[in-house]
Design a protein around this motif. Structure first.
Motif, mmCIF file in Angstrom:
data_model
loop_
_atom_site.group_PDB
_atom_site.id
_atom_site.type_symbol
_atom_site.label_atom_id
_atom_site.label_comp_id
_atom_site.label_asym_id
_atom_site.label_seq_id
_atom_site.Cartn_x
_atom_site.Cartn_y
_atom_site.Cartn_z
ATOM 1 N N MET A 1 0.851 -1.197 0.000
ATOM 2 C CA MET A 1 0.000 0.000 0.000
ATOM 3 C C MET A 1 0.886 1.247 0.000
ATOM 4 S SD MET A 1 -3.191 -0.852 -0.058
ATOM 5 C CE MET A 1 -4.292 0.390 0.632
ATOM 6 N N LEU A 2 1.894 1.218 0.857
ATOM 7 C CA LEU A 2 2.775 2.383 0.937
ATOM 8 C C LEU A 2 3.493 2.590 -0.396
ATOM 9 C CD1 LEU A 2 4.169 1.749 4.545
ATOM 10 C CD2 LEU A 2 2.413 3.393 3.843
ATOM 11 N N THR A 3 3.881 1.482 -1.022
ATOM 12 C CA THR A 3 4.539 1.590 -2.335
ATOM 13 C C THR A 3 3.568 2.163 -3.361
ATOM 14 O OG1 THR A 3 5.852 -0.343 -1.796
ATOM 15 C CG2 THR A 3 5.796 0.295 -4.111
ATOM 16 N N ALA A 4 2.349 1.603 -3.391
ATOM 17 C CA ALA A 4 1.347 2.090 -4.354
ATOM 18 C C ALA A 4 1.124 3.587 -4.185
ATOM 19 C CB ALA A 4 0.033 1.338 -4.173
ATOM 20 N N PHE A 5 1.197 4.031 -2.934
ATOM 21 C CA PHE A 5 0.937 5.438 -2.655
ATOM 22 C C PHE A 5 2.063 6.356 -3.122
ATOM 23 C CE2 PHE A 5 -2.486 5.248 0.908
ATOM 24 C CZ PHE A 5 -3.287 4.522 0.060
ATOM 25 N N THR A 6 3.113 5.780 -3.687
ATOM 26 C CA THR A 6 4.184 6.632 -4.223
ATOM 27 C C THR A 6 4.004 6.873 -5.715
ATOM 28 O OG1 THR A 6 5.630 4.760 -4.689
ATOM 29 C CG2 THR A 6 5.850 5.776 -2.521
ATOM 30 N N TYR A 7 2.935 6.311 -6.318
ATOM 31 C CA TYR A 7 2.778 6.417 -7.774
ATOM 32 C C TYR A 7 1.585 7.266 -8.213
ATOM 33 C CZ TYR A 7 6.273 2.729 -8.210
ATOM 34 O OH TYR A 7 7.423 1.998 -8.156
#
Ligand code: ASP
Length: 662
Positions: A434-440
């Motif tokens: 989720m945190l990764t997705a939130f960087t895109y």
């Protein structure tokens, strides 16, 4: 070929022995060579009154049978209704719930015979042909009542019969119309229906996960989703902007009146570039129209729906799901309300399953993806309990029928919330995606998930959620009809790399017998009526109460131990603590007994090693000539010499019994 009315429905039926050609026009798709399909001209019950004077063929169940000597009356039931048939007995006989096919002429009933209670009550069908397609045994319970007074266990065992009950059929039809309405409403507004995985990773909503072992990665487990929360947010990152799903959610939590065990269905919904206002408006419009369309007899108490802050609800009504009906006895009143301005956090308790590893004080009041009120973000550092969340609960007639929120879409804030609920290290890394997705590039987004079963249950004023579910799980976690959970085979377990600590009752019994045999010790195997107490047992076995070896599973400083005392004594827990140098001692719960021994309470045999736990036998047992105990079953006991028992059981001994208080 008989005359076939134009309006008769043409139903294609796959022929598995259902091969009446008299009333069918064969038009096999294969050119007739296999004669695999036939087209059957069947008139539905509701269509029959328009066919007065004509010959029709009906098919369905015998709803009732009235014998009048040479003639009999049968009420035939199909999915559309009930109609009366008049038959001469020479055509054959049919019993209630037999499945029949009947050809006959529709005729008007004489005025005094009209039945105003059913839509087909002005006509009857004078049958000229009766065919019994399948016979029915006598049903285990009546299906013409509302069924509330029948034991639920038996209703669930024969759920396919229980559903024949008009109330249940109606509930399932309403449910289907409801989901169809929702699909049409949302797709017309540009929503995309997406199915998300059932085999997945934990998505905590505050309950215990169901887990599924992986064969390909031994020791790995999938979790069943408590909701599609993370997937729907990822679909917002994916740019769908408007998503919904009639989604199954799985939560291993104790059932309540408004909560079924195991699984339930939600209308799961998420939108991008919206405010909380947009979510509330859309939901309100959806349910307002749904009620008008599907429950025309119901009235919504107040529109627009009242919006009440969490604090006001608690102060004014003493509940965050107040029942706002003006007349609580009116079954047709629907009082919707929104509860908003919830605190973002509540105190962590033992009951919620967020338990942060760091012993954090806070648990999310909704779930950990709910956004804090923008004005309160600075308070996240200073005073988290004061932060309001952008959560909204949908309440209907005193039940929470849905919840949702505007979501966090900033990585830094999501991380901060993880910290506050004590998610560190491994727990946090479970949500790294989720945190990764939130960087895109994440759109601001939010949504809601009204419960389908919950809504129907509350709107219909049903007695339990299970009344609006086709095949629900019982309160004790047994599935209807199929009676899961069931045991996996040794083969399956081996493939999964799983060794069970739980044994079957039969395993326990056989293990005991084989161990006694190995020692060459004589024993008596007794079968008797099921018993649960030492007194009952002594009674049916005809042995002295003192011979009974009472086996009790306890937890000593958190570890299971087996304690055994003679049937005419009680455990002296104080004394045992000294004997075993234990500080904390408690009884095991029935679930724990089953988990550790594989047998139910009352059937536990006085052994430790076969369960992999320490065994303590009270000295008083030595006063007995013989020892007798339930050997894994309530209805099977084993009796043998005291010395033989001690040789097999190899216990630690001590003095920890006392006479029972009368
Ligand atoms: N996932 C939430 C729930 O199942 C609903 C939501 O926040 O949309 O309760």
């Amino acid at each position: 070929m008989s005359f076939i009315p134009k309006s008769a429905r043409i139903v294609k039926m796959i022929r598995f022995g259902y091969n009446q050609t008299r009333n069918t026009e064969a038009s096999p798709d294969d050119g007739g060579a296999l004669n695999w399909y036939t087209v059957m001209k069947r008139t539905l019950v509701t269509e029959a009154p328009q066919q007065t004077g004509k010959e029709i063929t009906l098919a369905g169940w015998v709803n009732a049978r009235r014998d009048h000597g040479k003639v009999m009356f049968l009420d035939l039931r199909d999915r559309t209704g009930i109609i009366q048939l008049v038959l001469s007995k020479s055509l054959g006989d049919a019993r209630p719930e037999d499945v029949i096919e009947v050809t006959g002429t529709v005729r008007e009933r004489p005025p005094e015979m009209v039945n105003p209670k059913i839509p087909t009550g002005k006509v009857e069908v004078a049958a000229t042909r009766l065919e019994i397609l399948t016979k029915a045994r006598e049903l285990p319970f009546p299906i013409d009542s509302d069924g509330y007074d029948i034991k639920e266990e038996i209703r669930l065992k024969y759920r396919y019969l229980d559903i024949r009950r008009p109330r249940m059929t109606r509930n399932l039809r309403l449910r289907s119309r409801m989901t169809t309405f929702i699909r049409n409403f949302l797709t017309a507004r540009d929503f995309v229906e997406v199915e998300t995985p059932i085999l997945t990773k934990t998505t905590p909503e505050g309950a215990r996960d169901f887990i599924v072992p992986s064969r390909l990665q031994k020791g790995g487990f999938y979790a069943l989703p408590q909701s599609p929360q993370q997937y729907k947010q990822l679909l917002m990152v994916a740019g769908l902007e408007r998503y919904f799903q009639i989604a199954r959610c799985f939560r291993d939590e104790d059932p309540r009146k408004d909560r079924a065990y195991g699984e339930f269905t939600q209308l799961d919904l998420e939108m991008s570039f919206v405010t909380q206002e947009d979510i509330l408006k859309l939901t309100e419009e959806l349910f307002t129209r749904l009620v008008a369309e599907i429950f025309p007899e119901k009235r919504i108490a107040k529109s627009p729906w009242p919006r009440i802050s969490h604090r006001d609800a608690v102060n004014k009504y003493g509940s965050d799901k107040p029942d706002l009906r003006k007349d609580k006895n009116n079954p047709d009143e629907l009082a919707f309300a929104w509860i908003i301005d919830f605190p973002l956090f509540t105190k962590q308790s033992d009951e919620d399953f967020y338990h942060g590893s760091g012993g954090a004080k806070f648990a999310p009041s909704h779930h950990m993806f709910t956004a804090p009120h923008p004005d309160d973000i600075p308070l996240l550092e200073r005073d988290p309990m004061k932060v309001r969340g952008l959560q909204h609960d949908l309440v209907l007639n005193g039940y929470e029928v849905g919840g949702g929120s505007v979501r966090i879409h900033r990585r830094d804030i999501q991380e901060k919330v993880f910290d506050l609920i004590g998610f560190t290290g491994e727990q946090k890394s479970q949500f790294e995606h989720m945190l990764t997705a939130f960087t895109y590039g994440v759109p601001p987004h939010g949504g809601i998930a009204p419960g389908i079963d919950r809504f129907l249950f509350a709107a219909l004023g049903e007695l339990s959620l299970r009344e609006v579910m086709a095949f629900p799980t019982s309160a004790s976690g047994q599935t209807s009809v199929m009676d899961a959970p069931s045991r996996a085979t040794d083969e399956q377990l081996k493939e999964l790399g799983i060794t069970l600590r739980i044994r079957s009752q039969q395993d326990v019994y056989e293990t005991i017998v084989s161990e006694i045999r190995k020692h060459n010790i004589a024993f008596k195997a007794l079968s008797h009526k099921p018993v649960t107490t030492s007194e009952e047992a002594a009674d049916v076995r005809g042995t002295p109460l003192s011979w009974g070896a009472k086996a009790i599973l306890m937890y000593a400083d958190g570890k299971p131990v087996m304690l055994v005392v003679a049937g005419d004594t009680k455990i002296d827990t104080r004394a045992f603590k000294t004997v075993a140098s234990v500080r904390d001692l408690r009884m095991a719960t029935p679930d724990e007994v089953l988990a550790v021994t594989g047998v139910p309470i009352g059937a536990v045999p006085p052994f430790g090693h076969i369960f992999g736990i320490p065994l303590y036998v009270d000295e008083k047992i030595n006063l007995n000539e013989r020892v007798v105990f339930n050997a894994g079953y309530h209805e099977k006991s084993i009796e043998l010499d005291r010395s033989g028992y001690l040789a097999v059981a190899k216990p630690q001994t001590g003095k920890f019994s006392k006479p029972p208080k009368e």
